[in-house]
Design a protein around this motif. Structure first.
Motif, PDB file in Angstrom:
ATOM      1  N   ALA A  72       0.832  -1.205   0.000  1.00 41.61           N
ATOM      2  CA  ALA A  72       0.000   0.000   0.000  1.00 41.61           C
ATOM      3  C   ALA A  72       0.868   1.258   0.000  1.00 41.61           C
ATOM      4  N   LEU A  73       1.970   1.235   0.744  1.00 42.04           N
ATOM      5  CA  LEU A  73       2.873   2.392   0.765  1.00 42.04           C
ATOM      6  C   LEU A  73       3.497   2.631  -0.610  1.00 42.04           C
ATOM      7  N   VAL A  74       3.962   1.558  -1.235  1.00 44.45           N
ATOM      8  CA  VAL A  74       4.561   1.684  -2.572  1.00 44.45           C
ATOM      9  C   VAL A  74       3.536   2.263  -3.538  1.00 44.45           C
ATOM     10  N   GLN A  75       2.326   1.731  -3.485  1.00 46.47           N
ATOM     11  CA  GLN A  75       1.249   2.207  -4.363  1.00 46.47           C
ATOM     12  C   GLN A  75       0.937   3.682  -4.101  1.00 46.47           C
ATOM     13  N   ALA A  76       0.775   4.053  -2.853  1.00 48.37           N
ATOM     14  CA  ALA A  76       0.429   5.438  -2.502  1.00 48.37           C
ATOM     15  C   ALA A  76       1.535   6.406  -2.914  1.00 48.37           C
ATOM     16  N   ILE A  77       2.780   6.030  -2.659  1.00 48.32           N
ATOM     17  CA  ILE A  77       3.902   6.918  -2.981  1.00 48.32           C
ATOM     18  C   ILE A  77       4.100   7.036  -4.488  1.00 48.32           C
ATOM     19  N   SER A  78       4.080   5.922  -5.193  1.00 52.21           N
ATOM     20  CA  SER A  78       4.350   5.952  -6.631  1.00 52.21           C
ATOM     21  C   SER A  78       3.242   6.659  -7.410  1.00 52.21           C
ATOM     22  N   GLN A  79       2.011   6.540  -6.938  1.00 48.71           N
ATOM     23  CA  GLN A  79       0.899   7.160  -7.655  1.00 48.71           C
ATOM     24  C   GLN A  79       0.422   8.464  -7.011  1.00 48.71           C
TER      25      GLN A  79
END
Length: 125
Positions: A72-79
């Motif tokens: 979820a962190l990777v998704q939130a940060i990247s997008q």
């Protein structure tokens, strides 16, 4: 010239106030999921006196939920968008089911931070 009503100290106090009002669990994180600060309510709900500086949010979670947090962190940060997950957070003697909304923002130093706002959903589980 009048001082800006949005000066750094005022913003800091405002963020603290918002964190107290936002949810049962509120954590300010860096992009490595290290805890920068928590609300007092978070400490009360988790029944802990304090969380060590730079402790990873993952350490508060049930081991089965740590991968979901990272994804979820990777998704939130990247997008650069909010993401929600349901996780179990450790309290003094148990785990509490919490729905966490991860919101990415740019702080006053122009670096990314994440606000993790959680609400207790234990009654629904």
């Amino acid at each position: 010239m009048l001082p800006s009503p949005f000066s750094a100290p005022d913003l800091s106090r405002e963020l603290e106030s918002l964190m107290e009002a936002a949810g049962d669990i509120v954590l300010r994180l860096n992009t490595r999921a290290e805890i920068i600060s928590t609300s007092r309510r978070t400490q009360q709900v988790l029944a802990i006196d304090s969380i060590p500086a730079a402790a990873s949010m993952g350490l508060l979670l049930h081991e089965e939920d740590q991968e979901a947090l990272q994804n979820a962190l990777v998704q939130a940060i990247s997008q650069r968008r909010s993401d929600r997950i349901e996780v179990r957070i450790a309290t003094h003697d148990n785990f509490l089911w919490v729905e966490i909304q991860l919101t990415v923002y740019i702080n006053r130093e122009d670096t990314l931070e994440i606000l993790a706002i959680g609400r207790d959903i234990s009654a629904q589980k």
